[in-house]
Each structure stands twice: as structure tokens, then as C-alpha cells.
Scaffold this active site. Structure first.
Site, short mmCIF file in Angstrom:
data_model
loop_
_atom_site.label_atom_id
_atom_site.label_comp_id
_atom_site.label_asym_id
_atom_site.label_seq_id
_atom_site.Cartn_x
_atom_site.Cartn_y
_atom_site.Cartn_z
N GLU A 265 0.76 -0.97 0.14
CA GLU A 265 -0.05 -0.03 -0.02
C GLU A 265 0.83 1.22 0.01
O GLU A 265 1.01 1.93 1.12
CB GLU A 265 -0.80 0.07 1.15
CG GLU A 265 -1.68 1.40 1.04
CD GLU A 265 -2.75 1.38 2.22
OE1 GLU A 265 -3.69 2.30 2.41
OE2 GLU A 265 -2.73 0.60 3.25
N LYS B 116 -2.56 -1.74 -2.73
CA LYS B 116 -3.89 -1.11 -2.51
C LYS B 116 -3.20 0.47 -2.89
O LYS B 116 -2.18 0.87 -2.31
CB LYS B 116 -3.91 -1.10 -0.83
CG LYS B 116 -5.33 -0.25 -0.40
CD LYS B 116 -5.53 -0.73 1.19
CE LYS B 116 -6.59 0.14 1.51
NZ LYS B 116 -7.11 -0.11 2.77
#
Length: 295
Positions: A176, A213
Site C-alpha cells: 500500500e 492498495k
């Protein structure tokens, strides 16, 4: 790696519920839910109260596998139970929802326009415990605040190095690298990041499985090429501080990108709501995020 879960995560429609507020963000999450800091004393009571909130969400009939593919848990939640089952087992066995675990320890101070992750001491032991608790994958977050190529490269490098450590344990890492929605040149930062991500993905060995992400990109469908890569299970999006309506509207324009929302999912839930009211509000949020995720 659970092959049934991998198949579901790769192919099925739905989104990821991020239920992973950690020590630092828990008081804020509880306050938004209507539980003031005066309602608990000390960290243990605080985590008990937030586990009650997450249990209520997870057990709700609205929290259903037809809409939700997976849920991201905080370490403390992984070690707690729902109805005599560890949370991950409850999610998969009772709900058909795949459990992920947040593994990062927060952000380092900003340097070169980015915040790397702090070191993660004892990561190997945590991953062993995650395997014992039947966790499918992990999530770890770092933040990009400026379109600084050196900083962005450092972020992607750190994410991949630790990601490969996680993959070697048989878990699927969600990398992420969040681009702050207030980044003054967000589109440029995302363009640089996308190029570096492609470099790293091209070097992955056959059979390696990762996820990303990302912040919903300024340029629609920026990550479409990475979604097609055999090593990339799925690319999911964070709400990043956008309201749910804004996040959904932006997400719907990005084909194949699915939500992994936290605040946007729970923003209208309150401790004082009756079960009927709570379930109705949760269903409305879930349905709207799902619709934006299947475009």
C-alpha cells in the site's frame, strides 16, 4: 496459501472491508462510532470496545460474502474471538470472507516527500502467528506526499522487499503506497509510482502473488496494465479521506479497481443505533461501495 481463497480473491466480485484501525487511530474510530474516550480506561479496555464494534459489523447480516470479498484485521483483532472462534476463522467459516492482517507499525518521519514504514521488529514471528490463525494475506501502508522520484522509489523498494519476505511465508501481501490526496502534484506522483511499480512487478518470479492498495488515481484506469499481470492478484483502492460519495464516484470510473474502504464504510454507524437501524445503514454503505467496485 488457501487455493479456494486465492481463486475467490482473484475472480469474484466484491470489495475489501478495512477493519484495521490500530492503536493510534482507534480512539478516533471509536469517537466517530459515538464511544467517547471517557467510556474506557487504558489500552486493553479501548481494544475491547473497538472489538465490540468490529464484531457488531462482522456479525451483521448486511456484512455478507455476496458483497464483501475480504476484511483486513488489526493484530489485536486477530488474537480475539467472535463466538468462540478466532476472528479470521469466524470470517471464513461463518461468512465466507477472506481474512487479511495489517502488519506495519506506522509511518516514519517524512523524508524526500514520503513517509516510509517504521521498522517491523518480529515480523517473521507475526507472520508465523498469522499462518496459525489462518490469515490469507497482509497489508502495510506507506505515504507519498510529494512527486519526488527518489522518495517514491524508496517507498516501492521497501514495500517490495518486505512484501517478498511475507510472500515467502505463503501469505499474499497487499503493498500500500498511498499517494496523499492533498499531494500538490498528485497525478505526477502517481505517474512516477506507476512506472516504478511496473519495473518491480516485471522482476517477480513466476508464481509470486501480490496485491496493491492505491489511492484512486487522478488519471482514470492508470493501473489497468498492472491488473493484467499474472503476479498481481488484485488492485484495490483506499478512500483516502474522500467522503464515501466522492470515493465511490471516483472508483466507479476505474474499471477493475475495487474498494478497500475503512472510514467511508463505517462513517454513519453509531453505537446508539438499534440493530435494525445499524444493519440498514451498514447495508446502504456496503451496497454503494459494491456498486462502485464492480464497474
Amino acid at each position: 496459501m488457501n487455493q479456494e481463497q486465492l481463486k475467490r480473491m482473484t475472480e469474484d466480485k466484491g470489495f475489501i472491508a478495512a477493519l484495521d484501525q490500530s492503536g493510534g487511530s482507534t480512539p478516533k474510530a471509536l469517537k466517530a462510532y459515538g464511544v467517547d474516550e471517557s467510556a474506557y480506561h487504558g489500552e486493553e479496555e479501548m481494544f475491547t470496545r473497538v472489538h465490540e464494534m468490529r464484531t457488531r459489523i462482522i456479525k451483521s447480516p448486511s456484512f455478507d460474502k455476496s458483497r464483501i470479498l475480504a476484511a483486513i484485521l488489526f493484530e489485536n483483532t486477530m488474537d480475539r474471538k467472535i463466538d468462540d472462534l478466532y476472528t479470521a476463522d469466524y470470517l471464513w467459516e461463518k461468512k465466507g470472507i477472506i481474512p487479511f492482517l495489517k502488519v506495519d507499525k506506522g509511518l516514519a518521519d517524512e523524508k524526500d516527500g514520503v513517509q516510509l514504514m517504521k521498522p517491523i521488529p518480529g515480523l517473521d514471528a507475526l507472520l508465523d502467528r498469522a499462518n496459525e490463525r489462518h490469515i490469507f494475506g497482509t497489508k502495510m501502508r506507506s505515504v507519498i506526499k510529494q512527486a519526488n522520484e527518489a522518495g517514491i522509489r524508496a517507498i516501492i523498494d521497501q514495500q517490495f522487499v518486505i512484501g517478498m519476505q511475507i510472500a515467502h511465508k505463503g501469505l499474499v501481501p497487499i503493498l500500500e503506497p498511498e499517494v496523499d490526496i492533498h499531494c500538490p502534484d498528485k497525478a505526477k506522483a502517481e505517474e512516477i509510482m506507476h512506472g516504478i511499480m511496473k519495473e518491480y512487478v516485471a522482476k517477480l518470479h513466476e508464481g509470486a502473488k501480490i496485491m496493491f492498495k492505491v489511492t484512486i488515481p487522478t488519471v482514470d484506469n492508470l493501473y489497468a496494465d498492472l491488473m493484467k499481470d499474472a503476479n498481481v492478484v488484485r488492485i484495490v483502492a483506499l478512500s483516502g479521506g474522500y467522503t464515501m460519495d466522492d470515493a465511490n464516484e471516483k472508483l466507479a470510473r476505474n474499471h477493475g479497481l475495487i474498494a478497500s474502504f475503512s472510514r467511508a464504510l463505517a462513517q454513519d454507524l453509531r453505537f446508539t443505533q438499534s440493530d435494525e437501524e445499524f444493519n440498514t445503514i451498514l447495508k446502504k454503505a456496503i451496497d454503494s461501495i459494491y456498486q462502485a467496485s464492480i464497474t
